[in-house]
Motif scaffolding. Sequence first.
Motif, PDB file in Angstrom:
ATOM      1  N   PRO A  45      39.701  41.742  46.510  1.00  0.00           N
ATOM      2  CA  PRO A  45      39.532  42.580  46.404  1.00  0.00           C
ATOM      3  C   PRO A  45      40.672  43.653  46.561  1.00  0.00           C
ATOM      4  O   PRO A  45      41.192  44.614  46.118  1.00  0.00           O
ATOM      5  CB  PRO A  45      38.631  43.349  47.639  1.00  0.00           C
ATOM      6  N   GLN A  46      41.843  43.032  47.553  1.00  0.00           N
ATOM      7  CA  GLN A  46      43.183  43.714  47.836  1.00  0.00           C
ATOM      8  C   GLN A  46      43.993  43.575  46.645  1.00  0.00           C
ATOM      9  O   GLN A  46      44.575  44.796  46.430  1.00  0.00           O
ATOM     10  CB  GLN A  46      43.643  42.858  49.146  1.00  0.00           C
ATOM     11  N   VAL A  47      44.185  42.554  46.128  1.00  0.00           N
ATOM     12  CA  VAL A  47      45.074  42.483  44.643  1.00  0.00           C
ATOM     13  C   VAL A  47      44.345  43.326  43.476  1.00  0.00           C
ATOM     14  O   VAL A  47      45.080  44.230  43.133  1.00  0.00           O
ATOM     15  CB  VAL A  47      45.053  41.108  44.383  1.00  0.00           C
ATOM     16  N   GLN A  48      43.013  43.260  43.461  1.00  0.00           N
ATOM     17  CA  GLN A  48      42.390  44.175  42.608  1.00  0.00           C
ATOM     18  C   GLN A  48      42.804  45.621  42.851  1.00  0.00           C
ATOM     19  O   GLN A  48      43.010  46.272  41.919  1.00  0.00           O
ATOM     20  CB  GLN A  48      40.843  43.673  42.451  1.00  0.00           C
ATOM     21  N   VAL A  49      42.308  46.223  44.095  1.00  0.00           N
ATOM     22  CA  VAL A  49      42.694  47.540  44.360  1.00  0.00           C
ATOM     23  C   VAL A  49      44.099  47.846  44.054  1.00  0.00           C
ATOM     24  O   VAL A  49      44.502  48.885  43.387  1.00  0.00           O
ATOM     25  CB  VAL A  49      42.180  47.844  45.961  1.00  0.00           C
ATOM     26  N   LYS A  53      45.241  50.952  41.377  1.00  0.00           N
ATOM     27  CA  LYS A  53      46.336  52.180  41.974  1.00  0.00           C
ATOM     28  C   LYS A  53      47.467  52.035  41.005  1.00  0.00           C
ATOM     29  O   LYS A  53      48.154  53.070  41.046  1.00  0.00           O
ATOM     30  CB  LYS A  53      46.482  51.736  43.253  1.00  0.00           C
ATOM     31  N   GLU A  54      47.933  50.921  40.521  1.00  0.00           N
ATOM     32  CA  GLU A  54      49.081  50.727  39.689  1.00  0.00           C
ATOM     33  C   GLU A  54      49.146  52.032  38.760  1.00  0.00           C
ATOM     34  O   GLU A  54      48.180  52.039  37.794  1.00  0.00           O
ATOM     35  CB  GLU A  54      49.342  49.281  39.120  1.00  0.00           C
ATOM     36  N   LYS A  55      50.049  52.535  38.641  1.00  0.00           N
ATOM     37  CA  LYS A  55      50.050  53.697  37.379  1.00  0.00           C
ATOM     38  C   LYS A  55      50.488  53.251  36.073  1.00  0.00           C
ATOM     39  O   LYS A  55      50.109  53.628  35.060  1.00  0.00           O
ATOM     40  CB  LYS A  55      51.068  55.056  37.974  1.00  0.00           C
ATOM     41  N   ASN A  56      51.598  52.238  36.189  1.00  0.00           N
ATOM     42  CA  ASN A  56      51.959  51.776  34.823  1.00  0.00           C
ATOM     43  C   ASN A  56      51.002  50.661  34.207  1.00  0.00           C
ATOM     44  O   ASN A  56      50.547  49.816  34.669  1.00  0.00           O
ATOM     45  CB  ASN A  56      53.219  51.012  35.292  1.00  0.00           C
ATOM     46  N   ASN A 109      52.797  40.919  49.710  1.00  0.00           N
ATOM     47  CA  ASN A 109      52.708  42.234  49.677  1.00  0.00           C
ATOM     48  C   ASN A 109      52.042  42.748  48.491  1.00  0.00           C
ATOM     49  O   ASN A 109      52.709  42.822  47.319  1.00  0.00           O
ATOM     50  CB  ASN A 109      54.080  42.786  49.561  1.00  0.00           C
ATOM     51  N   VAL A 110      50.939  43.032  48.490  1.00  0.00           N
ATOM     52  CA  VAL A 110      49.854  43.214  47.319  1.00  0.00           C
ATOM     53  C   VAL A 110      50.475  44.617  46.677  1.00  0.00           C
ATOM     54  O   VAL A 110      49.982  44.884  45.592  1.00  0.00           O
ATOM     55  CB  VAL A 110      48.467  43.269  47.481  1.00  0.00           C
ATOM     56  N   ASN A 111      51.163  45.529  47.443  1.00  0.00           N
ATOM     57  CA  ASN A 111      51.592  46.821  46.768  1.00  0.00           C
ATOM     58  C   ASN A 111      52.728  46.624  45.971  1.00  0.00           C
ATOM     59  O   ASN A 111      53.034  47.553  45.151  1.00  0.00           O
ATOM     60  CB  ASN A 111      51.934  47.801  48.208  1.00  0.00           C
ATOM     61  N   ASN A 112      53.417  45.584  45.922  1.00  0.00           N
ATOM     62  CA  ASN A 112      54.368  45.273  45.053  1.00  0.00           C
ATOM     63  C   ASN A 112      53.888  44.621  43.683  1.00  0.00           C
ATOM     64  O   ASN A 112      53.964  43.366  43.510  1.00  0.00           O
ATOM     65  CB  ASN A 112      55.512  44.656  45.739  1.00  0.00           C
ATOM     66  N   THR A 113      53.016  45.316  42.803  1.00  0.00           N
ATOM     67  CA  THR A 113      52.380  44.897  41.850  1.00  0.00           C
ATOM     68  C   THR A 113      53.480  43.981  40.529  1.00  0.00           C
ATOM     69  O   THR A 113      52.718  42.852  40.319  1.00  0.00           O
ATOM     70  CB  THR A 113      51.412  45.681  41.095  1.00  0.00           C
TER      71      THR A 113
END
Length: 134
Positions: A45-49, A53-56, A109-113
């Motif tokens: 779920p963390q990576v999926q979310v 959220k990724e705009k690109n 760091n799942v925020n750095n897609t």
Amino acid sequence: MKTTDNSLTQTQSTTKATNSTTTATRSTANLITQMRQQVALLYSPQVQVAFEKEKNQATQAAFIKNRQYFDNYLHTLERQSLTTILAKTQASKAELETAINSLNQALQNVNNTVNIVSAIEKVTRIMTRIIPLV
């Protein structure tokens, strides 16, 4: 006496080859275990979310495509006889370990897609050389 020496030499050679194959098989099994853990994280779920959220949209699409490739390669690797692909895996072992470690770091760091997509691509490029998907 000479026959005994030859038999001993053959036995020693066979033992060395068996030990080398056993070590390589364990190493490959360890890589497969790590890859299984990564697939679980890639579908977490963390990576999926983070990717939702990724705009690109190109990054989102690349993630989905490469995550599926990674998963497919893992399943293909698991189905293959390890002994038939052992030599190919051994030839790329260091490179594959580096790529898997890079993916592990990216998943921290799942925020750095973008880094996650890049790391998945590294692993799948190496896997393509080992096991071409049909």
